[in-house]
Design an enzyme around this catalytic site. Structure first.
Site, mmCIF file in Angstrom:
data_model
loop_
_atom_site.group_PDB
_atom_site.id
_atom_site.type_symbol
_atom_site.label_atom_id
_atom_site.label_comp_id
_atom_site.label_asym_id
_atom_site.label_seq_id
_atom_site.Cartn_x
_atom_site.Cartn_y
_atom_site.Cartn_z
ATOM 1 N N LYS A 103 0.863 -1.190 0.000
ATOM 2 C CA LYS A 103 0.000 0.000 0.000
ATOM 3 C C LYS A 103 0.885 1.221 0.000
ATOM 4 O O LYS A 103 2.003 1.189 0.529
ATOM 5 C CB LYS A 103 -0.889 0.019 1.251
ATOM 6 C CG LYS A 103 -2.168 0.800 1.063
ATOM 7 C CD LYS A 103 -3.210 -0.027 0.323
ATOM 8 C CE LYS A 103 -4.506 0.704 0.140
ATOM 9 N NZ LYS A 103 -5.548 -0.203 -0.376
ATOM 10 N N GLY A 215 -24.439 4.014 1.660
ATOM 11 C CA GLY A 215 -23.590 4.455 0.552
ATOM 12 C C GLY A 215 -24.342 4.300 -0.751
ATOM 13 O O GLY A 215 -25.249 3.452 -0.864
ATOM 14 N N GLY A 217 -22.285 4.918 -3.860
ATOM 15 C CA GLY A 217 -21.158 5.275 -4.715
ATOM 16 C C GLY A 217 -20.864 4.125 -5.655
ATOM 17 O O GLY A 217 -21.756 3.337 -5.997
ATOM 18 N N ASN A 218 -19.608 3.997 -6.059
ATOM 19 C CA ASN A 218 -19.238 2.980 -7.042
ATOM 20 C C ASN A 218 -19.675 1.588 -6.606
ATOM 21 O O ASN A 218 -20.420 0.898 -7.307
ATOM 22 C CB ASN A 218 -17.716 3.039 -7.264
ATOM 23 C CG ASN A 218 -17.221 1.856 -8.069
ATOM 24 O OD1 ASN A 218 -17.049 0.772 -7.548
ATOM 25 N ND2 ASN A 218 -17.033 2.047 -9.362
HETATM 26 P P1 NAD Z 1 -17.309 6.095 -3.522
HETATM 27 O O1 NAD Z 1 -16.584 7.334 -3.187
HETATM 28 O O2 NAD Z 1 -17.685 5.841 -4.940
HETATM 29 O O3 NAD Z 1 -18.674 6.015 -2.682
HETATM 30 C C1 NAD Z 1 -18.728 6.246 -1.320
HETATM 31 C C2 NAD Z 1 -20.174 6.448 -0.895
HETATM 32 O O4 NAD Z 1 -20.184 6.701 0.507
HETATM 33 C C3 NAD Z 1 -20.832 7.647 -1.564
HETATM 34 O O5 NAD Z 1 -22.171 7.350 -1.842
HETATM 35 C C4 NAD Z 1 -20.751 8.718 -0.473
HETATM 36 O O6 NAD Z 1 -21.777 9.705 -0.589
HETATM 37 C C5 NAD Z 1 -20.949 7.859 0.758
HETATM 38 N N1 NAD Z 1 -20.497 8.533 1.976
HETATM 39 C C6 NAD Z 1 -19.440 9.370 2.143
HETATM 40 N N2 NAD Z 1 -19.412 9.838 3.406
HETATM 41 C C7 NAD Z 1 -20.464 9.275 4.035
HETATM 42 C C8 NAD Z 1 -20.976 9.373 5.348
HETATM 43 N N3 NAD Z 1 -20.423 10.171 6.258
HETATM 44 N N4 NAD Z 1 -22.059 8.614 5.639
HETATM 45 C C9 NAD Z 1 -22.637 7.820 4.724
HETATM 46 N N5 NAD Z 1 -22.224 7.716 3.464
HETATM 47 C C10 NAD Z 1 -21.143 8.440 3.126
HETATM 48 O O7 NAD Z 1 -16.424 4.918 -2.920
HETATM 49 P P2 NAD Z 1 -16.476 3.371 -3.275
HETATM 50 O O8 NAD Z 1 -15.408 3.085 -4.253
HETATM 51 O O9 NAD Z 1 -17.875 2.959 -3.542
HETATM 52 O O10 NAD Z 1 -15.969 2.747 -1.881
HETATM 53 C C11 NAD Z 1 -16.867 2.510 -0.797
HETATM 54 C C12 NAD Z 1 -16.188 1.617 0.220
HETATM 55 O O11 NAD Z 1 -15.791 0.406 -0.402
HETATM 56 C C13 NAD Z 1 -14.908 2.179 0.865
HETATM 57 O O12 NAD Z 1 -14.829 1.720 2.195
HETATM 58 C C14 NAD Z 1 -13.811 1.531 0.037
HETATM 59 O O13 NAD Z 1 -12.594 1.455 0.767
HETATM 60 C C15 NAD Z 1 -14.407 0.161 -0.183
HETATM 61 N N6 NAD Z 1 -13.810 -0.561 -1.304
HETATM 62 C C16 NAD Z 1 -13.902 -0.072 -2.578
HETATM 63 C C17 NAD Z 1 -13.352 -0.791 -3.628
HETATM 64 C C18 NAD Z 1 -13.490 -0.325 -5.059
HETATM 65 O O14 NAD Z 1 -13.162 -1.103 -5.952
HETATM 66 N N7 NAD Z 1 -13.998 0.872 -5.319
HETATM 67 C C19 NAD Z 1 -12.673 -1.993 -3.377
HETATM 68 C C20 NAD Z 1 -12.596 -2.471 -2.065
HETATM 69 C C21 NAD Z 1 -13.170 -1.734 -1.044
#
Ligand code: NAD
Length: 407
Positions: A103, A215, A217-218
């Site tokens: 990392k 959430g 998001g992605n």
């Molecule tokens: P993202 O930024 O696309 O989405 C995050 C979501 O969380 C958004 O909808 C945002 O509005 C919401 N959010 C932010 N602050 C918040 C709060 N205080 N309360 C509630 N919701 C809140 O991120 P992502 O890529 O979807 O990642 C989400 C989680 O998944 C993270 O913990 C990330 O580490 C984990 N993750 C992601 C991936 C990946 O491939 N993208 C892989 C492994 C783990």
């Protein structure tokens, strides 16, 4: 606040005491093989020089090249980077890709930088780190606030510095068309859904069960879309501003349109607004935290009604909450299994780059489904063998797999 590296060590210790693993090897796994801190000077658009701090932690490479993202955030620090590199070794072992754990990060708020400054900073990180990177040495990827564009700059810088023919494979998470893989965007959410389907089979979750997702998001969007299409009731969704609920079920596609049009979820027709805290405690069968870490704590764990929790976010459950869930027979599918779809497709990207292949989205998703369902089966059988939780089962399985290759 708990030091993340101490949490990581505790998880390893718990797993190794249950499975009575080799003590010397456990000691070796407690510290990363190497961590590096560098200074990156950048001439800003104003003409002034600013020095940024960058990190890379290489935890273990017994199973293959160190692998893990690079995070750009003002709170990045060495302990966090070391802990995240540790978790990557275990996640990569659970999903059974031939990588170890790494990392990296830079202390920066990228929103305060122009695109030109961001490019110089990203290239600067590679200039300081390239000697310890390589397609068969250490393969970084995007993480919080880092993007496909940043990976593309980094590949270019690495290629300039080394002339390595296989340079494309040194970073994953590149844009499709620039060496990135089809299906990477969907990988974590869909992977989480495949894991969920396996958990449903094993825990008598009824067809059409109610699911609340924190959430939108992605990761959560892809999970929610697939759950909706397969006939589950997605009853609640949220973002940083709050959430919406309709216990009869939400039309996920319409919620997406609403969010696109209005920039948030609030006031979606036919739903009620609620806070992120209320969402977690809803009367549902399944809860999917997919936003932030440490949202399930000793304060709210006793009030969680869901019988199954799928951890799509990294680290959403504290250790104390985990104990309460175990007592209340709430099943938790841990992050290192549930969200490993992303790194699985990163491995497919690396493999395609190394072998000059290009796979279709269908090929990628088909392989992902097979591989992540196998990982679930492996975790399930390890948990049963040691009569323990999925989290401990996943750590035991991963540690055994790493130790097998440690020599
Ligand atoms: P993202 O930024 O696309 O989405 C995050 C979501 O969380 C958004 O909808 C945002 O509005 C919401 N959010 C932010 N602050 C918040 C709060 N205080 N309360 C509630 N919701 C809140 O991120 P992502 O890529 O979807 O990642 C989400 C989680 O998944 C993270 O913990 C990330 O580490 C984990 N993750 C992601 C991936 C990946 O491939 N993208 C892989 C492994 C783990």
């Amino acid at each position: 606040m708990t030091n993340p590296f101490e949490t990581a060590i505790q998880q390893l210790e718990e797993a190794s005491s249950i499975a009575k693993l080799d003590k010397n090897k456990v000691e070796r796994l407690k510290s990363p093989d190497r961590y590096v801190e560098v200074s990156i000077p950048v001439i800003m658009d104003s003409g002034e020089q600013k020095i940024f701090k960058g990190f890379r932690s290489q935890h273990n490479n017994a199973r293959g090249a160190y692998k893990g993202g690079i995070r750009y955030h003002q709170d990045v620090n060495l302990d966090e980077v070391r802990a995240l590199s540790f978790w990557m070794s275990f996640k990569n072992a659970v999903i059974n890709v031939p990588f170890g754990g790494g990392k990296g990060g830079i202390i920066v708020n990228p929103k305060e930088l122009s695109s030109n400054e961001l490019e110089k900073l990203s290239r600067g990180w590679v200039q300081k780190m390239y000697r310890i990177l390589g397609p068969e040495v250490d393969v970084p990827a995007p993480d919080v606030n880092t993007t496909g564009q940043i990976m593309d700059w980094m590949v270019d810088e690495y290629k300039k510095l080394t002339g390595n023919e296989k340079s494309l494979a040194v970073f994953t998470g590149k844009p499709v068309g620039k060496g990135g893989s089809q299906g990477r965007e969907e990988a974590t959410g869909y992977g989480g859904f495949y894991v969920f389907e396996e958990a449903v089979k094993n825990h008598q979750i009824p067809a059409g069960a109610k699911i609340a997702l924190q959430g939108f998001g992605n990761v959560s969007t892809f999970f929610a879309k697939m759950a909706f299409e397969k006939g589950y009731k997605v009853v609640a969704l949220s973002d940083s501003k709050g959430g919406i609920v309709n216990l009869e079920g939400l039309d996920v596609h319409k919620v997406l349109e609403h969010k696109k049009a209005l920039g948030g979820l609030k006031d979606f027709p036919g739903s009620k607004n609620l806070t992120n805290e209320e969402l977690l405690e809803l009367e549902v069968e399944v809860l999917v935290p997919a936003a932030l870490e440490n949202v399930l704590t000793e304060k709210n764990a006793g009030r969680i009604k869901a019988k199954l929790i799928i951890e799509l976010a990294n680290g959403p459950t504290t250790k104390d909450a985990d104990k309460i869930f175990a007592q209340n027979q709430v099943v938790v599918v841990p992050d290192i299994l549930a969200n490993s779809g992303g790194v699985c497709v990163s491995y497919y990207e690396w493999y395609q780059n190394m072998n000059n292949e290009t796979w279709s989205k269908e090929q990628v998703l088909e392989k992902l489904e097979k591989q992540i369902k196998q990982a679930f089966a492996d975790v399930l059988s390890t948990s049963k063998k040691y009569n323990t939780t999925y989290r401990n089962g996943a750590y035991i399985l991963a540690t055994e797999r790493i130790m097998e290759k440690m020599g």
